[in-house]
Design an enzyme around this catalytic site. Structure first.
Site, PDB file in Angstrom:
ATOM      1  N   SER A 163     -22.268  42.065  48.596  1.00 30.18           N
ATOM      2  CA  SER A 163     -23.337  42.705  49.360  1.00 30.18           C
ATOM      3  C   SER A 163     -23.162  42.637  50.870  1.00 30.18           C
ATOM      4  O   SER A 163     -23.718  43.459  51.589  1.00 30.18           O
ATOM      5  CB  SER A 163     -24.679  42.089  48.983  1.00 30.18           C
ATOM      6  OG  SER A 163     -24.686  40.718  49.298  1.00 30.18           O
ATOM      7  N   HIS A 191     -25.652  45.716  43.798  1.00 34.41           N
ATOM      8  CA  HIS A 191     -25.364  46.765  44.781  1.00 34.41           C
ATOM      9  C   HIS A 191     -24.559  47.928  44.213  1.00 34.41           C
ATOM     10  O   HIS A 191     -24.183  48.847  44.948  1.00 34.41           O
ATOM     11  CB  HIS A 191     -24.670  46.155  46.005  1.00 34.41           C
ATOM     12  CG  HIS A 191     -25.601  45.279  46.768  1.00 34.41           C
ATOM     13  ND1 HIS A 191     -26.412  45.743  47.783  1.00 34.41           N
ATOM     14  CD2 HIS A 191     -25.917  43.965  46.610  1.00 34.41           C
ATOM     15  CE1 HIS A 191     -27.162  44.757  48.240  1.00 34.41           C
ATOM     16  NE2 HIS A 191     -26.882  43.661  47.543  1.00 34.41           N
ATOM     17  N   LYS A 222     -33.048  47.911  44.824  1.00 35.36           N
ATOM     18  CA  LYS A 222     -32.040  48.506  45.702  1.00 35.36           C
ATOM     19  C   LYS A 222     -31.971  50.004  45.399  1.00 35.36           C
ATOM     20  O   LYS A 222     -32.927  50.708  45.671  1.00 35.36           O
ATOM     21  CB  LYS A 222     -30.723  47.751  45.536  1.00 35.36           C
ATOM     22  CG  LYS A 222     -30.962  46.248  45.791  1.00 35.36           C
ATOM     23  CD  LYS A 222     -29.756  45.439  45.940  1.00 35.36           C
ATOM     24  CE  LYS A 222     -30.078  43.954  45.944  1.00 35.36           C
ATOM     25  NZ  LYS A 222     -31.117  43.530  46.906  1.00 35.36           N
TER      26      LYS A 222
HETATM   27  C1  PLP Z   1     -26.107  40.492  44.881  1.00 39.75           C
HETATM   28  C2  PLP Z   1     -27.588  40.285  44.822  1.00 39.75           C
HETATM   29  N1  PLP Z   1     -28.120  39.728  43.724  1.00 39.75           N
HETATM   30  C3  PLP Z   1     -29.440  39.514  43.620  1.00 39.75           C
HETATM   31  C4  PLP Z   1     -30.304  39.860  44.643  1.00 39.75           C
HETATM   32  C5  PLP Z   1     -31.759  39.581  44.498  1.00 39.75           C
HETATM   33  O1  PLP Z   1     -32.439  40.710  44.104  1.00 39.75           O
HETATM   34  P1  PLP Z   1     -33.987  40.907  44.402  1.00 39.75           P
HETATM   35  O2  PLP Z   1     -34.086  41.414  45.800  1.00 39.75           O
HETATM   36  O3  PLP Z   1     -34.462  41.867  43.372  1.00 39.75           O
HETATM   37  O4  PLP Z   1     -34.636  39.557  44.248  1.00 39.75           O
HETATM   38  C6  PLP Z   1     -29.798  40.459  45.799  1.00 39.75           C
HETATM   39  C7  PLP Z   1     -30.722  40.860  46.891  1.00 39.75           C
HETATM   40  O5  PLP Z   1     -30.412  40.999  48.011  1.00 39.75           O
HETATM   41  C8  PLP Z   1     -28.401  40.669  45.889  1.00 39.75           C
HETATM   42  O6  PLP Z   1     -27.870  41.224  46.995  1.00 39.75           O
END
Ligand code: PLP
Length: 368
Positions: A163, A191, A222
């Protein structure tokens, strides 16, 4: 020292390091959110009749039929046996990892993994190994397998598209290593979901690795533009999570209206090849415009990191871009390693060419 004083002291330290974060209202053209396909701003009318509270855990009164429908649709979309919705991706990672990995198990985690994976592995209490290369991972898996006590399970956890770096994980090699060392592969598709692969299934689907992974994690917040997240895997994994996963059990269900949003989003994203094409074309255009001005950004995806190194430099560059009308944010440690503070540009399908070119020119100006 009181708890408040302790917190204040910590905040003062962050301030003196230039790492204090404050909440800032969105302003300017959106180049910072993860609303990759531009769905976040659409109105959803089907939700109205279902607009009541989640009311309780899904193990109690929070189970609304809409969630069965949503999870069946998600599993079908992802070609998985089953899916389970969580309130957020953070909770999905915490819950999945903490429930599946037991003390005594061994788990390898990519150094670039998201905080929710890191925190999930801390909760899980398995023996952790952070890898920075496939060679290092291979050797560590070999050692873990040979030294393992009977009953010890090995796991590898990765994001499919990192990310903060905008680069994909080497999924094919990870699948191969997992197979050779009899390890289980868990992939966070946060992502990539909606943005990559046939019907937007993500990078696991794009590589035809669905049968090779133990579980995938997908977020709604997202590209899909809906609250919540889901885990895909086998039916027995789903049952196990429903029975043992504290982050699923001990929290209020999302409101049923959110389920209606999900149904709407699933249908839209499956059919939105055009959005995906535009997203990737826009990323190409933006990256090309940067390259023409001598700015290099790793990867090829719609997440475009421009590494500036120094925290203060990144913050100042972001401030200049924001003043020029582009909502581009600085990402600093501990989110990224020390000395790699960066601008993170999030390209969307609904950015037009002229705006992308202007944004690239502005980024190049502050990065030079
Ligand atoms: C790779 C990744 N996993 C999990 C999450 C967490 O997701 P959520 O925003 O739905 O809590 C994010 C959020 O930025 C993320 O970038």
């Amino acid at each position: 020292m009181s708890l408040s004083d302790r917190w204040r002291k910590h905040l003062d330290e962050l301030r003196s390091q230039g790492r204090l974060r404050t909440l800032r209202t969105a302003n300017g053209v959106d180049f910072s959110s993860n609303d990759y396909l531009g769905y976040g701003t659409l109105r959803l009318t089907a939700a109205a009749e279902l607009s009541r509270s989640g009311a309780a855990s899904r193990l109690l009164r929070g189970q609304h039929p809409v969630w069965d429908e949503v999870e069946a649709a998600l599993a079908q979309w992802q070609r998985a046996e089953a899916a389970l919705v969580f309130s957020s991706g953070y909770l999905a990672n915490l819950g999945l990892l903490r429930t599946v990995i037991r003390p005594g198990d061994w788990v390898a985690s990519d150094a670039r993994n998201h905080a929710s994976i890191i925190d999930g592995l801390r909760l899980a209490k398995g023996q952790r190994f952070v890898y920075r290369s496939l060679g290092g991972l291979d050797q560590a898996l070999d050692r873990a397998r040979r030294r393992g006590l009977p009953g010890r399970e090995l796991f590898i956890v990765t994001e499919s598209l990192f990310s903060m770096d905008g680069v994909p994980a080497p999924l094919e090699s990870l699948v191969d290593l997992a197979r050779r060392h009899k390890a289980h592969l868990i992939v966070d598709e946060a992502h990539a979901t909606g943005c990559s692969g046939k019907r937007g299934r993500g990078l696991v689907g794009a590589g035809h690795f669905t049968g090779d992974v133990l579980a995938t994690v997908h977020t709604g917040g997202k590209a899909l533009g809906v609250p919540g997240a889901f885990v895909c895997g086998s039916a027995v994994l789903r049952d196990y999570l429903v029975n043992r996963c504290r982050q699923f059990i001990y929290t209020t269900a999302l409101p049923p209206a959110v389920g209606a949003w999900w149904l709407d989003a699933i249908e839209r994203v499956i059919g939105d090849d055009e959005g995906r094409e535009r997203l990737h074309a826009n990323a190409g255009l933006f990256r090309e415009a940067l390259a023409e001005r001598g700015v290099r950004a790793p990867g090829e995806s719609y997440i475009v990191p421009i590494v500036l190194g120094d925290d203060a430099r990144a913050v100042a560059a972001a401030a200049r871009l924001q003043a020029a009308g582009f909502d581009i944010r600085a990402i600093r440690p501990p989110t990224v390693p020390d000395g790699t503070a960066r601008l993170r540009v999030s390209i969307h399908a609904d950015h037009d060419d002229a705006t992308l070119r202007r944004a690239a020119a502005a980024v190049a100006e502050v990065a030079s």
